[in-house]
Design a protein around this motif. Structure first.
Motif, mmCIF file in Angstrom:
data_model
loop_
_atom_site.group_PDB
_atom_site.id
_atom_site.type_symbol
_atom_site.label_atom_id
_atom_site.label_comp_id
_atom_site.label_asym_id
_atom_site.label_seq_id
_atom_site.Cartn_x
_atom_site.Cartn_y
_atom_site.Cartn_z
ATOM 1 N N HIS A 30 -60.865 10.264 4.914
ATOM 2 C CA HIS A 30 -60.425 8.953 4.794
ATOM 3 C C HIS A 30 -60.264 8.154 6.385
ATOM 4 N N PRO A 31 -61.499 7.611 6.929
ATOM 5 C CA PRO A 31 -61.390 6.980 8.107
ATOM 6 C C PRO A 31 -60.458 5.660 7.613
ATOM 7 N N ALA A 32 -59.631 5.053 8.395
ATOM 8 C CA ALA A 32 -58.977 3.860 8.171
ATOM 9 C C ALA A 32 -59.383 2.949 9.334
ATOM 10 N N LEU A 59 -55.387 -5.355 4.480
ATOM 11 C CA LEU A 59 -55.929 -4.822 3.194
ATOM 12 C C LEU A 59 -56.028 -3.627 2.906
ATOM 13 N N ASP A 60 -55.600 -2.523 3.777
ATOM 14 C CA ASP A 60 -55.720 -1.365 3.195
ATOM 15 C C ASP A 60 -55.216 -0.814 1.910
ATOM 16 N N TYR A 109 -60.485 0.459 1.528
ATOM 17 C CA TYR A 109 -60.155 -1.036 1.893
ATOM 18 C C TYR A 109 -59.920 -1.991 0.798
ATOM 19 N N GLY A 110 -59.258 -2.942 0.965
ATOM 20 C CA GLY A 110 -58.842 -3.853 0.061
ATOM 21 C C GLY A 110 -60.061 -4.586 -0.629
ATOM 22 N N GLY A 206 -56.662 5.101 -7.420
ATOM 23 C CA GLY A 206 -56.271 3.794 -6.946
ATOM 24 C C GLY A 206 -56.344 2.909 -7.895
ATOM 25 N N SER A 207 -55.825 1.817 -7.817
ATOM 26 C CA SER A 207 -55.902 0.457 -8.600
ATOM 27 C C SER A 207 -56.200 -0.648 -7.976
ATOM 28 N N ALA A 208 -56.920 -1.709 -8.828
ATOM 29 C CA ALA A 208 -57.173 -2.920 -8.251
ATOM 30 C C ALA A 208 -55.969 -3.766 -8.841
ATOM 31 N N TYR A 209 -54.990 -3.445 -9.446
ATOM 32 C CA TYR A 209 -53.553 -4.061 -9.752
ATOM 33 C C TYR A 209 -53.885 -5.053 -10.830
#
Length: 372
Positions: A30-32, A59-60, A109-110, A206-209
Motif C-alpha cells: 500500500h503506497p500512500a 481523501l485517504d 485513495y478516496g 473497505g467501504s464507500a460508506y
C-alpha cells in the motif's frame, strides 16, 4: 503508551524481516499519497483549480486512524509523513527484505466514496498517473492496480482503456462495500473491458460508506467493522456468481484482498447447497458455486485469519478444496503478521511455492508474461 508497548516487538535482528522465498510475488502493498499537493500536477486544470479553491485534501481510505499502532509496524514507520508514502522505505522494507520478484501496489485513495463522478474520474486518473511516474518508474519490480471511478460505468471503462496499454498495471481495484452488488449487470461493461485486457478485478476490504457494513445498522467500534468485512466479500462473491458474471466472462478473475479465507469452507458449502434447491431461478449458473469460485477467485493471505495449529491449517485448506486460491501478500506497511510469520504454519514446501509464486503467476497474465 508507546507503540512498542502496545504491540509485541518483531523477533528479527536489526529490524530485518526474514525472506520467505527469493522470487516471491507480493500481491498487496500500500503506497500512500502524501497529500493532494502530490496529485495536483496530474489533475486536469479544472479540478486542479477546484481542489485548491475548495481546500480538498485528506481523501485517504484508512480502516483506522493513521497513528494507531496497527496501521504500521514500528520498524516500518517513517520518521515523517504517512506510512507507505516513502518509495525508498517501501522498496527496502517490502521488496528487498522479502526478496520479492514483483509487488502489486494497491493505492487506497478516496475515489469510490465520492458522489461527484467527474471528480472521481479525474482523481482516479491522477492517482494512476502519479503511481506510474512516482512509483513504477522507480523500481522495475513494482506493479500496480488501476483505480477506477465505479460511480460511472462509461468513465470507469474509459480509464481502463487509457491505462491498459501500460503493462505494469496488472488489475483493476474497487472496494468491497459500495452502492450496488458488483455482479449487477450495470457493471458488466467494466468487467468485459477488464477481461479483454487480461486484468483481474481486485476487491479490497473497505467501504464507500453508502450503507452500513452490518445488516443491522451502523456499528460503534472498529472491531465490529473489521470482523464483518468478511460478510461483504461473501455478498460480492455470491452476486458475481448468481448474476452469471463468470458464465458470461469465462476468463474473468477476481482477487479478494484482506478478506481472510477461513470463512470460505462454510460459504462454499452453503452457497452450493442453496443453489441446488434454487437453481431453476438462475439457469445460467450451470455448475456448483463452489466449483465456479475455486476456478475464478483468488484470496490474499494478509491479514491472515489462519488457525495457529498446523493440523488445523491443513484441515482448512482441505475444506476449501483447492491449492490454487491463496496468494502471498505482506499488506505493507500495516502490522498484520504474527511477529514475522509471512506465511501461515502448516504449509508444505510445494504449497508454499504455489502461494508465493505459482498461484500469482497463474492469476495475473501480465506478471506471467514478465516472468517468462
Amino acid at each position: 503508551m508507546s507503540e512498542a508497548a502496545t504491540l509485541p516487538r518483531p523477533h528479527h535482528p536489526a529490524g530485518r524481516v526474514p525472506v520467505p522465498r527469493i522470487g516471491a510475488i507480493d500481491c498487496d502493498i500500500h503506497p500512500a499519497v502524501p497529500g493532494m499537493k502530490a496529485l495536483r500536477p496530474y489533475l486536469s486544470p479544472h479540478w486542479r483549480e477546484q481542489v485548491t479553491l475548495r481546500g480538498i485534501d485528506g481523501l485517504d481510505l484508512s480502516s483506522y486512524p493513521i497513528r494507531l499502532p496497527a496501521n504500521c509496524r514500528p520498524d516500518w514507520r517513517p520518521e515523517r509523513g504517512k506510512p507507505g508514502s516513502d518509495p525508498d522505505l517501501l522498496i527496502a522494507h517490502a521488496l528487498d527484505a522479502f526478496g520479492s520478484r514483483f509487488a502489486i501496489c494497491n493505492c487506497l485513495y478516496g475515489v469510490q466514496p465520492l458522489h461527484n463522478a467527474d471528480l472521481a474520474a479525474d482523481l482516479a486518473r491522477a492517482v494512476n498517473d502519479w503511481m506510474a511516474r512516482e512509483w513504477l518508474d522507480r523500481d522495475a519490480r513494482l506493479r500496480a492496480s488501476i483505480l477506477i471511478p465505479l460511480q460511472n460505468v462509461d468513465l470507469a471503462v474509459e480509464e481502463i482503456e487509457r491505462r491498459a496499454a501500460d503493462r505494469r498495471f496488472v488489475q483493476i481495484l474497487v472496494l468491497a462495500m459500495g452502492e450496488t452488488p458488483l455482479g449487477n449487470r450495470q457493471y458488466w461493461p467494466i468487467w468485459r473491458a477488464a477481461e479483454r485486457h487480461g486484468l483481474p478485478l481486485a476487491i479490497h476490504a473497505g467501504s464507500a460508506y453508502r450503507h452500513s457494513m452490518t445488516s443491522n445498522g451502523w456499528p460503534s467500534y472498529y472491531l465490529e467493522d473489521t470482523v464483518v468485512q468478511s460478510h461483504a466479500f461473501q455478498a460480492q462473491l455470491l452476486s458475481l456468481v448468481a448474476e452469471g458474471v463468470f458464465s458470461e466472462l469465462p476468463n474473468f478473475r477476481v482477487v479478494l484482498i484482506e478478506s481472510g479465507f477461513t470463512w470460505l469452507p462454510q460459504f462454499l458449502w452453503r452457497a452450493t447447497r442453496t443453489w441446488r434447491a434454487m437453481r431453476a431461478e438462475v439457469p445460467w449458473v450451470d455448475r456448483a458455486p463452489a466449483d465456479i469460485i475455486r476456478e475464478h477467485v483468488r484470496v490474499t493471505l494478509q491479514p491472515t485469519d489462519a488457525p495457529p495449529a498446523a493440523a488445523d491449517m491443513e484441515r482448512v485448506l482441505d475444506q476449501i478444496g483447492s491449492d490454487r486460491m491463496l496468494l502471498f501478500s505482506t499488506d505493507y506497511p500495516h502490522w498484520h503478521f504474527d511477529a514475522d510469520a509471512a506465511l501461515p504454519t502448516g504449509l508444505s514446501d510445494a504449497l508454499a511455492r504455489k502461494i508465493l509464486v505459482d498461484n500469482p503467476l497463474e492469476t495475473y497474465p501480465r506478471l506471467k508474461e514478465d516472468a517468462a
